[in-house]
Design an enzyme around this catalytic site. Structure first.
Site, PDB file in Angstrom:
ATOM      1  N   SER A 184       0.847  -1.198   0.000  1.00  0.00           N
ATOM      2  CA  SER A 184       0.000   0.000   0.000  1.00  0.00           C
ATOM      3  C   SER A 184       0.872   1.233   0.000  1.00  0.00           C
ATOM      4  O   SER A 184       2.040   1.192   0.450  1.00  0.00           O
ATOM      5  CB  SER A 184      -0.894   0.011   1.246  1.00  0.00           C
ATOM      6  N   TYR A 197      -1.881  -0.754  10.336  1.00  0.00           N
ATOM      7  CA  TYR A 197      -2.026  -1.116   8.927  1.00  0.00           C
ATOM      8  C   TYR A 197      -0.777  -0.720   8.145  1.00  0.00           C
ATOM      9  O   TYR A 197      -0.233  -1.505   7.362  1.00  0.00           O
ATOM     10  CB  TYR A 197      -3.265  -0.435   8.360  1.00  0.00           C
TER      11      TYR A 197
END
Length: 291
Positions: A184, A197
């Protein structure tokens, strides 16, 4: 559809209802574009077999559709609660004439990771592409709001499962096979409300480089794709209606991406078109720099 990337997809998602985990495409008010009506294959993965974790929806569904249209048989793993989405993905794959194996279960279970590889090879006779795509997204306010169990679950799903799947898959893969991990932009951007995350995604980026160095001598390429804000069921789980209304508007292109816009990167990395690419993190972020 316009060639201008700015207005080619929705720039806002008003009145999108929030969802409990794990989230379903079927419950989304504004449906994502997985390339159902736009992706055209060129036979780049003819006679190949791919396993895609999180293949029921979002980026995973887009990749499954693209791979099938490129000539690959596809196995997808997903949580049992996502069965309705998985069935829809299978229908799209089978429309191409390719086979689709559904493999429900939780990749946080170490034995399930081994079973995914075993069942894929048993069904198709080979494994050419492993796409480690499934992920848990966690949000936080301050440090005090980070739940320890949730944190361990995020690392189990996002990082430990990738290592276990690679460990089980590599001995079954032949030279020319590929592993593609989904990281990501958060691996570099690391928003203050996505600490856990972002940490898992940073680990995935490093894991990708390490695996590429380890497996290159076996002729196995390892790369990653780093998405920016993408319109998938993970968004109405983690974000408020107010955040969804402006999702992606702070990117240079000015909107969130659609899953179908990620699929070509995964095809490139899986096919011989990317034969000299290994250890790379390919950014698909709407213009947000990650290097």
């Amino acid at each position: 559809m316009t060639d201008d990337p700015r207005p080619s997809h929705p720039t806002s998602f008003p009145d999108e209802p929030q969802q409990p985990r794990p989230g379903l495409t079927t419950e989304m008010r504004t449906k994502p574009d997985h390339g159902e009506d736009s992706y055209v294959g060129k036979g780049l993965l003819k006679d190949k077999t791919a396993l895609i974790t999180g293949g029921d929806s979002g980026i995973g569904r887009a990749v499954a559709i693209a791979y099938a249209r490129e000539g690959a048989d596809v196995a997808i793993s997903y949580l049992a609660e996502e069965q309705v989405d998985a069935e829809e993905t299978r229908a799209w794959v089978e429309k191409t004439g390719q086979r689709c194996l559904l493999l429900p279960g939780d990749i946080r279970d170490r034995d399930h990771c081994s079973r995914l590889i075993e069942r894929t090879v048993a069904e198709f006779g080979r494994l050419d592409v492993l796409v480690n795509n499934a992920a848990a997204q966690t949000m936080n306010e301050g440090l005090e709001s980070i739940d320890d169990d949730e944190m361990q679950g995020a690392f189990a799903a996002n990082v430990f499962a990738m290592i276990r799947l690679a460990k089980a898959a590599a001995p079954r893969m032949k030279p020319g096979a590929t592993i593609i991990n989904t990281t990501s932009e958060q691996a570099k951007v690391a928003g203050k409300n996505m600490i856990v995350y972002a940490a898992t995604k940073g680990a995935i980026s490093s894991l990708t480089v390490g695996l590429s160095n380890l497996l290159a001598s076996d002729g196995i390429r390892v790369n990653a794709v780093a998405p920016g804000p993408i319109w998938t069921p993970i968004q109405p789980i983690a974000k408020s209606p107010q955040e969804l209304e402006t999702l992606g508007q702070d990117t240079p292109i000015g909107r969130a991406g659609q899953p179908g816009e990620l699929a070509p990167a995964y095809v490139l990395l899986a096919s011989s078109e990317g034969s000299y690419m290994s250890g790379n993190v390919v950014a698909v972020t709407g213009g947000v720099p990650i290097s």
